[in-house]
Design a protein around this motif. Structure first.
Motif: not given
Length: 89
Positions: A1-3, A9-12
């Motif tokens: 999971m991005a922290n 934002k990169a995952t979005r």
């Protein structure tokens, strides 16, 4: 999971791009399928018209990075050869 905020934002961004690329890839496959069906049916006129529509669609996808440029060119070349040989066979 991005922290971190930047990772979130990169995952979005990745999710948005994936949806767009999936849509483009599906669209290209639809046009290629129409050409394949016309070739299988032996209908040269339908195959030529479907190929004329599919070719710019495939190159557009390549220019947007969905396919590699050489892959798109290879597919177009092979399809063109198959469309050309419909009447000769």
């Amino acid at each position: 999971m991005a922290n971190t905020p930047s990772a979130k934002k990169a995952t979005r961004k990745i999710a948005r791009r994936t949806a767009i690329n999936t849509n483009r890839r599906s669209r290209v496959r639809t046009f290629l399928r129409k050409v394949e069906e016309a070739i299988t049916a032996g209908d040269k006129d339908a195959a030529v018209s479907a190929f004329r529509i599919a070719e710019p669609e495939l190159m557009s996808a390549a220019s947007h990075g969905v396919f590699h440029k050489n892959t798109a060119s290879r597919k177009i070349s092979r399809l063109a050869h198959r469309v050309k040989t419909i009447g000769a066979a």
